[in-house]
Design a protein around this motif. Sequence first.
Motif, short mmCIF file in Angstrom:
data_model
loop_
_atom_site.label_atom_id
_atom_site.label_comp_id
_atom_site.label_asym_id
_atom_site.label_seq_id
_atom_site.Cartn_x
_atom_site.Cartn_y
_atom_site.Cartn_z
N GLN A 1 40.25 -114.48 11.21
CA GLN A 1 38.88 -114.94 10.93
C GLN A 1 38.83 -116.09 9.93
OE1 GLN A 1 35.82 -113.69 12.40
NE2 GLN A 1 37.49 -113.14 13.80
N ARG B 1 38.02 -118.37 6.81
CA ARG B 1 36.78 -118.47 6.04
C ARG B 1 35.68 -119.06 6.91
NH1 ARG B 1 40.88 -120.01 2.30
NH2 ARG B 1 40.75 -118.86 0.31
N HIS C 1 21.33 -108.78 3.60
CA HIS C 1 22.15 -108.72 4.80
C HIS C 1 21.30 -108.85 6.05
CE1 HIS C 1 24.02 -106.39 8.14
NE2 HIS C 1 25.03 -107.19 7.81
N ASN D 1 31.40 -115.14 6.33
CA ASN D 1 32.10 -114.16 5.49
C ASN D 1 32.41 -114.77 4.13
OD1 ASN D 1 34.27 -115.85 5.86
ND2 ASN D 1 35.45 -114.45 7.15
N TYR E 1 25.02 -106.47 0.17
CA TYR E 1 26.22 -106.52 1.00
C TYR E 1 27.20 -105.47 0.49
CZ TYR E 1 24.59 -110.68 3.33
OH TYR E 1 23.86 -111.54 4.09
N ASN F 1 29.96 -107.18 8.66
CA ASN F 1 30.30 -108.58 8.33
C ASN F 1 29.99 -108.86 6.85
OD1 ASN F 1 27.56 -108.32 8.76
ND2 ASN F 1 27.31 -110.38 9.61
N HIS F 2 30.50 -107.98 6.01
CA HIS F 2 30.23 -108.19 4.59
C HIS F 2 30.96 -109.43 4.09
CE1 HIS F 2 33.98 -105.73 4.44
NE2 HIS F 2 34.28 -106.58 3.47
N ILE F 3 30.53 -109.89 2.95
CA ILE F 3 31.08 -111.12 2.35
C ILE F 3 32.46 -110.84 1.78
CG2 ILE F 3 30.75 -112.83 0.53
CD1 ILE F 3 27.71 -112.31 0.84
N LYS F 4 33.41 -111.75 2.10
CA LYS F 4 34.79 -111.59 1.62
C LYS F 4 35.17 -112.66 0.61
CE LYS F 4 36.50 -109.52 5.92
NZ LYS F 4 35.22 -109.54 6.68
#
Length: 900
Positions: A737, A739, A753, A760, A773, A779-782
């Motif tokens: 995936q 960024r 959300h 992400n 989130y 699809n939470h923020i990474k």
Amino acid sequence: MLKRALFLLGLNLGYENSDGLGAVLVDKGVKDKDGTNVVDWDIVASHVGNNKWTWNESKFTFTTNGTTSIGAWMFYSRYNSDMTTNRNGVEYTFPQIQEYAQDFEWIANNNVNFVVSPIYRVDGFEGENVEIPVKQASINSYVKLNLQLPTTVSQVQKIVLTAKDAGGSDVKFPTKGRIDNTKMPVANMLTDTENPSYDVNYALPGSLPSTVAERKEKESARAYAQLVNQRGSDYDIDLAEAEDAGLASSFSVITKAVGDNTAGFLVLDCVSDHTNQKANGVTVTDGKFMSYMAIPAGIYKSITLYVYTDKGIYKKEIAERDAAIDGSAPDKLPAGKKSIVLKRQTRVNLANLTKRVSEVEDAVIKVEETKTAAEVAADLGGVVITKTADLIAAIEGATDKSINFLVVNQPIQNLGTDTPVPAHESIINKAVAGAVLTKWAADARTNVTLNFLNQRMIIEGEEEPFDLVGMKFTKGATLISGKVNLAERISFENNDDKFIVNSGATANFTKGTNASAQSFAVTSNSEIENNGIVNFVGYADITTLTNNGTVTVGTSEVAAGLKTTTITNNSTFTVNKGEWETGALTNATSASISNSGSVDVTGASTNSGSINNDTDAVINVVNTFTNSGTITNDVKAKIISGKAGAGTTGNLINNKTVTNYGEMYCLNGNHTIKNVGTIKAIDKEENGTKISISRTYITENSSVDESSVAANGDVTRGEIKISHRDIDMTVAKKAFQGRISWLVPSNMSALTHNSEDKFNMIYLDASCDLSDYTNANVNHIKYVTVNENATLPKVTLTSPLIEFVANEDVTLRVDKKAIAILNIAEGKTLTVPTNNIVGVYDVEETDVVKAFADIVNKGTMLVGGKCFSSITGYPSGVFASGSGNVDEAYFWSQTANTYN
């Protein structure tokens, strides 16, 4: 050394004060004789010295102020300064092309002719003035070509002359030759019996009552007679009587070619005009033609003339000494007395060599046999062409529609002080193009092929372009200036022999159809190097194209087609309308490609410059295409990996930047789009309203499976920057995936959300609450990056992160959530305030992504709450807290995800 003034007396060939004579030593040097060094009088192939002598017209002599030694001397003209350093023997040049000559003007010209003396063994004492009656002779024969052509002939354009030697082999005429000293006659002039180098074997012949001067004159005359096989001398070859079998023992060959500097034929140019336009040849009345020609002296079994006229080509083989005498005549020489001997320094009439030329001035050679261009080409390897006027004449007089031209170019011959021999070069210009279209008005565009076999051709265009048709450039061509239309039946056959367009010139490829390769303006196995402008407004198939200028395909109104196997674009390439199919494409760093039509990339390719795929345009990638530059895909434009029916697999790899306003996707199959650079996916807006939809469907957004890495450095993540949080995009492989980033509006203090979110990763310019989130959101923020110059940012986290980047001072509110990589920019402070707890631990989302605990601190980390980490101790950088005590704020070497 004898320093003296040496006077040369002898044959006056029309010398002038500016003429130069060279003198070289050709003896073996010195040898020991009873303890004294003396001259070794043996003659060798090499030489030393190169004294220059100048003609003194008032004294009728050549004189020098140089230093001249005792030894064996040979004199030559024209003087060649190169012989001072080149010691291999005296060298000369001989033009393959001579000018029409009604008299001796050209054949006695120093730029054509070359004269040499016998070798003179000379002695004397210091300061003595010595007079030597040096006699010089041309290495050529002065041949009168007295021809009787059919009375219908009114002009002769040129004569091509070939020959066979005594053994019947084809003669290779030296265009650069060398005198063989060891074959030269020698005049012995030694008179000083007291000189240690005196050798009785080389003493001046004769005795009293003859004076020394008389004896020298006689000995010089003898050597000269031997050199030229002088009529009436002991060395004469009487061609009225001589047997062929004995000629080789009577005639000495004194020249040989230097390396491969030879020509299989000589040319007599009978068109005086050298202006690259149509011009007439020599006028012929009642079929009578006469010209002199310098031909290397030698023994020939036959000499063949190809006479190019306004009525076609005539051929005559002269294989006898008395060609003017009818075969049934009683005085005709029999078999065994046929071979031709052309003596040095001798004027002859080729029609009859058995008598003095003065006795047979009017003898003629009848030339009646006609030959087609194809027959001549079979003999010579092509129809010989020497200049533009000659080419036009050959076209106008052609009897065939397919002609192989053998082009002979010769630079200006200006080696001495005589009138230069003009340069000979064949230019393809408007006059030539017009001659083709006039000669074959009905067939030129469909059924004519003029094949230029052996020379790179020069094309000279005009301000208003004209059509070139029916030409095949086997050795390539160069458009040096102006504009030209390369229309029907133009081809460049060999990859090594390309078509070059010079800077400032314009080549328009105007014809051809997509359905028929035979009608292509340029056929395959061709190469173009463009330094000017090339416009394809028809269809063309090019093997190799190198663009250093401007190339266009089609116009805004007219579609065109281009197929290239390999292209290197170093400048500007534009597809206005139509199709371009290319194999290996290299778009250089400073180069640009703009496409408003359709482009298929079928070979392994790279882009280091810029590519613009304009509105409604299509680029199909059907091989590996690596982008290390910039690509812009405009509104409604498409970049597609793969193409229906293609036999290869599309693999678009982005290492740098793609801006996509249109569509990017893969067709069914194994086609891929991989990103390890940046893709900007942008929906265009006007006044807050979307006016176009961007679709970015790619295969991978990282270099490897992110869930299986063993260290953070094992993966390079691509970034897709999206203009809208719900933009239409996808990365097909969940473990690749990378960024996918979105810039949160600065007025959005809390991010809620949304199931349509595609990102992400977020960029922040201000404070933002991310507590909505959580891990429960798929699809939470990474990834979170706080931008430089963000306004007093505070960030609230409720879920783990792969990476948090502080490019500005920021307050991080977090309660026992892990961040794998904490990155603090130089001069910036990341603050974890009181009652907040942050963890720096490995973070993993099963089968999706994995990252390992790391703090990259180039600024300051300030903890009022607590920081727990599996890192074993303080990393580099500034770490601060209320007490600075590790047990109060920082807790290292902790078990994963523990916070107590």
